[in-house]
Design an enzyme around this catalytic site. Structure first.
Site, PDB file in Angstrom:
ATOM      1  N   PHE A  42     -32.307   6.776 -53.295  1.00  0.00           N
ATOM      2  CA  PHE A  42     -32.362   6.086 -52.007  1.00  0.00           C
ATOM      3  C   PHE A  42     -33.821   5.968 -51.608  1.00  0.00           C
ATOM      4  CE2 PHE A  42     -32.289   6.615 -47.240  1.00  0.00           C
ATOM      5  CZ  PHE A  42     -31.768   5.359 -46.940  1.00  0.00           C
ATOM      6  N   GLY A  95     -25.883   7.444 -31.531  1.00  0.00           N
ATOM      7  CA  GLY A  95     -27.327   7.660 -31.555  1.00  0.00           C
ATOM      8  C   GLY A  95     -27.765   8.618 -30.473  1.00  0.00           C
ATOM      9  N   GLY A 100     -25.227  10.252 -28.006  1.00  0.00           N
ATOM     10  CA  GLY A 100     -24.254  11.270 -28.391  1.00  0.00           C
ATOM     11  C   GLY A 100     -23.124  10.710 -29.222  1.00  0.00           C
ATOM     12  N   GLY A 157     -26.571  11.534 -39.183  1.00  0.00           N
ATOM     13  CA  GLY A 157     -25.122  11.365 -39.095  1.00  0.00           C
ATOM     14  C   GLY A 157     -24.367  12.312 -40.005  1.00  0.00           C
ATOM     15  N   ASP A 158     -24.930  12.608 -41.164  1.00  0.00           N
ATOM     16  CA  ASP A 158     -24.286  13.552 -42.082  1.00  0.00           C
ATOM     17  C   ASP A 158     -24.297  14.960 -41.496  1.00  0.00           C
ATOM     18  OD1 ASP A 158     -24.021  11.423 -43.868  1.00  0.00           O
ATOM     19  OD2 ASP A 158     -25.951  11.855 -44.810  1.00  0.00           O
TER      20      ASP A 158
END
Length: 327
Positions: free
Chosen positions: A102, A225, A228, A256-257
């Site tokens: 990535f 974001g 929350g 996010g992970d």
């Protein structure tokens, strides 16, 4: 609870551009863009959505099963994950391809331009998730994270065939999936995870309404974001949980992970969706402060203090029954 996490396993090459991408775009020339950005730094970090989520779960005291495809260059990365509580025995090792890569550049506004080379990930569809469940003496929950689309579809069907509860987390793959494929991934999910943009994309591609989605999944969790997250269930009012504030710019890669890891850990402990979302936001804040999705540490007392300061002593008390050790 025994959790398996499927999805991409990759190496992240993270760069920062000291400016704004939008300032470099010439509106009348957008039909033939040719841009090169001189970046200030380069950080090579471990990543991939499945590995990031599994790492976070391991740091929270669980022993997740990582299911994905890697290259023979994975050995050092695998050692790292095993040291952090991740069971890597069920990764498929390609004999011909490298572990996925990535490459991502982030500007001063937090906007990102990225490329992803799948490499060994294209072989993930060869993994029989039902067989993995048998070999680990059963699974209580399977996360279907972003992966080669064929692998995501197979793993979802494997879960249905074996009657394994699953989490639908298609994230960036929503952009290339058709409506019928999205339906195949989502229908019957115990939980569905999206961010705010992905939620709109999912509705547009499927033609569903929000009520249609909630009729097909147990719980829909949408990250918002810096605002929350929102947790929705049929016939219940939405639950909105504020983000944990982070001073100064951070690296959003893997945030996010980290949220998913915190949420799923609290879910495994039997806590409410509100508590799960609060822990998810606290873990996400730790990821945002670091450069790279697995460069943070979760220390029990510090995490509890953070949750207490943002969400109150009752939240800290509930989480404290589980976050009792330094991580």
């Amino acid at each position: 609870m025994r959790v398996a996490v499927t999805g991409s396993i990759a190496t992240d090459h993270l760069m920062r551009f000291p400016g704004r991408f939008t300032d470099q775009l010439v509106p009348e020339e957008l039909d033939h863009v040719s841009l090169s950005f001189l970046v200030d730094d380069l950080h090579v970090r471990r990543g991939g959505v499945a590995a990031n989520i599994a790492f976070g779960l391991g740091c929270l005291g669980m022993r997740p099963v990582l299911v994905g495809a890697v290259g023979r260059d994975f050995e050092e990365y695998g050692d790292w994950l095993r040291r952090h509580g991740v069971d890597t025995r069920w990764t498929h090792v390609s004999q011909t391809r490298h572990t996925a890569r990535f490459l991502c550049t982030t500007d001063d506004d937090g906007n990102q331009i990225a490329s992803f080379y799948p490499g060994a990930m294209d072989e993930a569809a060869t993994i029989d998730l039902g067989a993995v469940a048998e070999r680990v003496d059963g699974l209580d929950l399977v996360v279907i994270g972003a992966n080669a689309p064929e692998a995501m579809l197979r793993h979802t069907r494997d879960c249905r065939a074996a009657r394994l509860p699953f989490v639908a987390d298609p994230s960036q793959q929503l952009a290339r999936l058709g409506g019928e494929e999205i339906e195949d991934l989502v229908v019957g999910a115990d939980h569905l995870f999206t961010n705010e943009y992905e939620s709109g994309l999912l509705l547009r591609k499927t033609g569903w309404t929000t009520a249609d989605v909630l009729a097909r999944v147990g719980t829909w969790v949408t990250t918002l974001g810096e605002k929350g997250c929102r947790v929705q269930r049929t016939d219940e009012p939405p639950v909105e949980v504020a983000a944990v504030p982070v001073a100064g710019p951070g690296d959003p890669t893997g945030v996010g992970d980290g949220f998913r890891a915190g949420f799923l850990a609290a879910l495994a402990w039997g806590l409410t969706p509100t508590r799960a979302a609060q822990l998810g936001c606290a873990v996400a804040a730790n990821v945002l402060r670091a450069v790279g999705p697995q460069e943070y540490r979760l220390r029990g007392e510090e995490l509890l203090a953070l949750c207490g300061s943002v969400y109150g002593t009752e939240a800290a008390d509930d989480l404290g029954r589980h976050l009792v050790q330094e991580r």
